[in-house]
Design an enzyme around this catalytic site. Structure first.
Site, PDB file in Angstrom:
ATOM      1  N   ALA A  97     -40.648 -21.942  16.271  1.00  0.00           N
ATOM      2  CA  ALA A  97     -40.861 -23.035  17.075  1.00  0.00           C
ATOM      3  C   ALA A  97     -41.721 -24.088  16.683  1.00  0.00           C
ATOM      4  O   ALA A  97     -42.594 -23.924  15.740  1.00  0.00           O
ATOM      5  CB  ALA A  97     -41.343 -22.532  18.488  1.00  0.00           C
ATOM      6  N   GLY A 140     -39.920 -18.212  15.971  1.00  0.00           N
ATOM      7  CA  GLY A 140     -38.497 -18.543  16.422  1.00  0.00           C
ATOM      8  C   GLY A 140     -37.319 -18.701  15.525  1.00  0.00           C
ATOM      9  O   GLY A 140     -36.117 -18.411  15.621  1.00  0.00           O
ATOM     10  N   GLU A 143     -36.217 -15.113  15.420  1.00  0.00           N
ATOM     11  CA  GLU A 143     -35.506 -14.940  16.588  1.00  0.00           C
ATOM     12  C   GLU A 143     -33.976 -15.526  16.627  1.00  0.00           C
ATOM     13  O   GLU A 143     -33.120 -15.012  17.287  1.00  0.00           O
ATOM     14  CB  GLU A 143     -36.312 -15.333  17.745  1.00  0.00           C
ATOM     15  CG  GLU A 143     -37.589 -14.532  18.017  1.00  0.00           C
ATOM     16  CD  GLU A 143     -38.881 -15.237  18.928  1.00  0.00           C
ATOM     17  OE1 GLU A 143     -39.191 -16.244  18.436  1.00  0.00           O
ATOM     18  OE2 GLU A 143     -39.030 -14.397  19.817  1.00  0.00           O
ATOM     19  N   GLU A 163     -46.530 -14.813  16.076  1.00  0.00           N
ATOM     20  CA  GLU A 163     -47.161 -15.555  17.045  1.00  0.00           C
ATOM     21  C   GLU A 163     -48.493 -15.266  17.463  1.00  0.00           C
ATOM     22  O   GLU A 163     -49.290 -15.753  18.161  1.00  0.00           O
ATOM     23  CB  GLU A 163     -46.043 -15.491  18.339  1.00  0.00           C
ATOM     24  CG  GLU A 163     -44.633 -16.328  18.227  1.00  0.00           C
ATOM     25  CD  GLU A 163     -43.533 -15.228  17.402  1.00  0.00           C
ATOM     26  OE1 GLU A 163     -43.908 -14.087  16.692  1.00  0.00           O
ATOM     27  OE2 GLU A 163     -42.385 -15.909  17.445  1.00  0.00           O
TER      28      GLU A 163
HETATM   29  N1  CAA Z   1     -43.950 -26.158  13.507  1.00  0.00           N
HETATM   30  C1  CAA Z   1     -44.361 -27.360  13.121  1.00  0.00           C
HETATM   31  N2  CAA Z   1     -44.616 -27.678  11.886  1.00  0.00           N
HETATM   32  C2  CAA Z   1     -44.485 -26.902  10.974  1.00  0.00           C
HETATM   33  C3  CAA Z   1     -44.302 -25.270  11.413  1.00  0.00           C
HETATM   34  C4  CAA Z   1     -43.921 -24.984  12.704  1.00  0.00           C
HETATM   35  N3  CAA Z   1     -43.506 -23.594  13.046  1.00  0.00           N
HETATM   36  N4  CAA Z   1     -44.090 -24.726  10.161  1.00  0.00           N
HETATM   37  C5  CAA Z   1     -44.166 -25.550   9.148  1.00  0.00           C
HETATM   38  N5  CAA Z   1     -44.521 -26.839   9.929  1.00  0.00           N
HETATM   39  C6  CAA Z   1     -44.928 -28.052   9.033  1.00  0.00           C
HETATM   40  C7  CAA Z   1     -46.370 -28.269   8.506  1.00  0.00           C
HETATM   41  O1  CAA Z   1     -47.404 -28.507   9.601  1.00  0.00           O
HETATM   42  C8  CAA Z   1     -46.376 -29.042   7.325  1.00  0.00           C
HETATM   43  O2  CAA Z   1     -46.315 -30.469   7.914  1.00  0.00           O
HETATM   44  P1  CAA Z   1     -47.250 -31.645   7.264  1.00  0.00           P
HETATM   45  O3  CAA Z   1     -46.709 -31.666   5.916  1.00  0.00           O
HETATM   46  O4  CAA Z   1     -46.876 -32.577   8.030  1.00  0.00           O
HETATM   47  O5  CAA Z   1     -48.558 -31.103   7.299  1.00  0.00           O
HETATM   48  C9  CAA Z   1     -45.046 -28.698   6.793  1.00  0.00           C
HETATM   49  O6  CAA Z   1     -44.026 -27.996   7.934  1.00  0.00           O
HETATM   50  C10 CAA Z   1     -45.025 -28.089   5.491  1.00  0.00           C
HETATM   51  O7  CAA Z   1     -45.810 -26.727   6.039  1.00  0.00           O
HETATM   52  P2  CAA Z   1     -46.820 -26.199   5.100  1.00  0.00           P
HETATM   53  O8  CAA Z   1     -47.791 -27.363   4.529  1.00  0.00           O
HETATM   54  O9  CAA Z   1     -47.739 -25.218   5.993  1.00  0.00           O
HETATM   55  O10 CAA Z   1     -46.093 -25.265   3.908  1.00  0.00           O
HETATM   56  P3  CAA Z   1     -46.723 -23.924   3.197  1.00  0.00           P
HETATM   57  O11 CAA Z   1     -45.563 -23.568   2.165  1.00  0.00           O
HETATM   58  O12 CAA Z   1     -47.971 -24.131   2.768  1.00  0.00           O
HETATM   59  O13 CAA Z   1     -46.645 -22.845   4.159  1.00  0.00           O
HETATM   60  C11 CAA Z   1     -45.619 -21.575   6.101  1.00  0.00           C
HETATM   61  C12 CAA Z   1     -45.409 -22.552   4.881  1.00  0.00           C
HETATM   62  C13 CAA Z   1     -46.449 -20.474   5.593  1.00  0.00           C
HETATM   63  C14 CAA Z   1     -44.529 -21.142   6.890  1.00  0.00           C
HETATM   64  C15 CAA Z   1     -46.585 -22.208   7.133  1.00  0.00           C
HETATM   65  O14 CAA Z   1     -45.851 -23.652   7.368  1.00  0.00           O
HETATM   66  C16 CAA Z   1     -46.627 -21.692   8.419  1.00  0.00           C
HETATM   67  O15 CAA Z   1     -47.435 -20.763   8.531  1.00  0.00           O
HETATM   68  N6  CAA Z   1     -45.785 -22.095   9.138  1.00  0.00           N
HETATM   69  C17 CAA Z   1     -46.001 -21.823  10.657  1.00  0.00           C
HETATM   70  C18 CAA Z   1     -45.521 -20.465  11.046  1.00  0.00           C
HETATM   71  C19 CAA Z   1     -45.322 -19.839  12.421  1.00  0.00           C
HETATM   72  O16 CAA Z   1     -46.486 -19.529  12.950  1.00  0.00           O
HETATM   73  N7  CAA Z   1     -44.294 -19.681  13.069  1.00  0.00           N
HETATM   74  C20 CAA Z   1     -44.222 -19.492  14.351  1.00  0.00           C
HETATM   75  C21 CAA Z   1     -44.165 -20.215  15.225  1.00  0.00           C
HETATM   76  S1  CAA Z   1     -44.247 -19.786  17.120  1.00  0.00           S
HETATM   77  C22 CAA Z   1     -42.650 -19.660  17.686  1.00  0.00           C
HETATM   78  O17 CAA Z   1     -42.023 -19.510  16.900  1.00  0.00           O
HETATM   79  C23 CAA Z   1     -42.773 -19.172  19.021  1.00  0.00           C
HETATM   80  C24 CAA Z   1     -41.504 -18.327  19.583  1.00  0.00           C
HETATM   81  O18 CAA Z   1     -41.510 -17.399  19.531  1.00  0.00           O
HETATM   82  C25 CAA Z   1     -40.355 -19.166  19.898  1.00  0.00           C
END
Ligand code: CAA
Length: 291
Positions: A97, A140, A143, A163
């Site tokens: 998400a 998400g 999911e 999460e």
């Molecule tokens: N939401 C918003 N933006 C996101 C994102 C997310 N879930 N995942 C990645 N992005 C964005 C980053 O902020 C970044 O944007 P900017 O360039 O503007 O800074 C861009 O995508 C590229 O990401 P990274 O620079 O972080 O890329 P990376 O290769 O270094 O890392 C990753 C990749 C490990 C996937 C890392 O991006 C990450 O940890 N993302 C979050 C993963 C996460 O926690 N997901 C769960 C979300 S909560 C949820 O989903 C709730 C639910 O149950 C419904």
């Protein structure tokens, strides 16, 4: 739209079924213009939805989900589509998400808007849906894949429910569907630690149907092959098959078996049951009516 109108026109004037040609030619991508997804019909009977928000690794913001739900509904209502494939890019199926959208939410705003509830629309889609997962399928994203009927994972797929690291819990069914897939102990470990798991592990644990060696192209080949196969069967039968398998997740064994038997009985009222069994006896290929 144009192709669909043409299909109706041409079909009304000739007895030659043009469905397979039109399925290939149908320019879905020039239909509704979406910002965060792409749609096309790359194989006969197959609708493809590609999540396309590369700068955010396909993070699932609300506008993306509005578009995804719209495309799913359109494919589901389209008689020429018998299977749907959802995919992302080589790097990300979906990284979860949209954290930046969620960050300012309060309990009241999340609760009053029933945040994330529209995501469940996918589970109302009756056409079989395949998730083709390369790269990140986190939170998400994991999911979303779990809501699909079949998951194919590439060797670079990274699944996870991280999460807990954000101070929340899975919110789109992960605690339920992942637990159904891998069992309580493994699901607890994954959700409480937030650790990722690979495409290979996903296949070993029954989350994915198969891990596909090679890159995204090889993964898509496998997904399209299965989708095309499913789309080549009677729609009445494939929709019924999906319905009864899904019931197994909700009903007791006795109720589920009874439900299956009733639907099985019901299929003897379909034209395709007669077509399928007659074709078998006559050693011919069935020409499904989908009725
Ligand atoms: N939401 C918003 N933006 C996101 C994102 C997310 N879930 N995942 C990645 N992005 C964005 C980053 O902020 C970044 O944007 P900017 O360039 O503007 O800074 C861009 O995508 C590229 O990401 P990274 O620079 O972080 O890329 P990376 O290769 O270094 O890392 C990753 C990749 C490990 C996937 C890392 O991006 C990450 O940890 N993302 C979050 C993963 C996460 O926690 N997901 C769960 C979300 S909560 C949820 O989903 C709730 C639910 O149950 C419904």
């Amino acid at each position: 739209m144009f192709a669909r109108r043409c299909a109706r026109l041409v079909n009304s004037r000739t007895s030659v079924p043009l469905t397979s040609f039109l399925a290939r030619a149908r320019p879905y991508s020039s239909g509704p213009s979406y910002e965060h997804i792409l749609t096309s019909s790359p194989k006969p009977g197959v609708g493809l939805i590609t999540l396309n928000r590369p700068k955010a690794l396909n993070a699932l913001c609300s506008p993306l989900f509005t578009e995804l739900n719209d495309a799913l509904s359109k494919y589901d209502a389209d008689k020429d589509i018998g299977a749907i494939v959802i995919t992302g890019s080589e790097k990300a199926f979906a990284a979860g998400a949209d954290i930046k959208e969620m960050a300012p939410l309060t309990f009241a705003s999340a609760y009053n808007s029933n945040f994330i509830a529209p995501w469940s629309h996918l589970t109302n889609i009756r056409t079989p849906v395949i998730a083709a997962v390369s790269g990140y399928a986190l939170g998400g994203g994991c999911e979303l894949a779990l809501m699909c009927d079949i998951i194919y994972a590439s060797t670079n797929a990274t699944f996870g429910q991280p999460e807990i690291k954000l101070g929340v819990i899975p919110g789109a069914g992960g605690s339920q569907r992942l637990t159904n897939a891998v069992g309580k102990s493994k699901a607890m470990e994954l959700i409480l630690t937030g650790k990722n798991f690979s495409g290979k592990e996903a296949a070993e644990w029954g989350v994915a149907a198969e891990v596909v060696e090679g890159g995204h192209a090889e993964l898509m080949d496998v997904a399209f092959k299965t989708a095309e196969k499913i789309a080549g069967y009677s729609r009445v039968a494939t929709v019924a098959a999906k319905e009864v398998v899904n019931k197994s997740q909700e009903l007791s064994l006795r109720e589920g078996v009874e439900y299956e038997r009733r639907l099985f009985h019901g299929l003897f009222g379909s034209q395709d049951q007669k077509i399928g069994m007659t074709a078998f006896a006559e050693k011919k290929k069935p020409e499904w009516s989908h009725e």
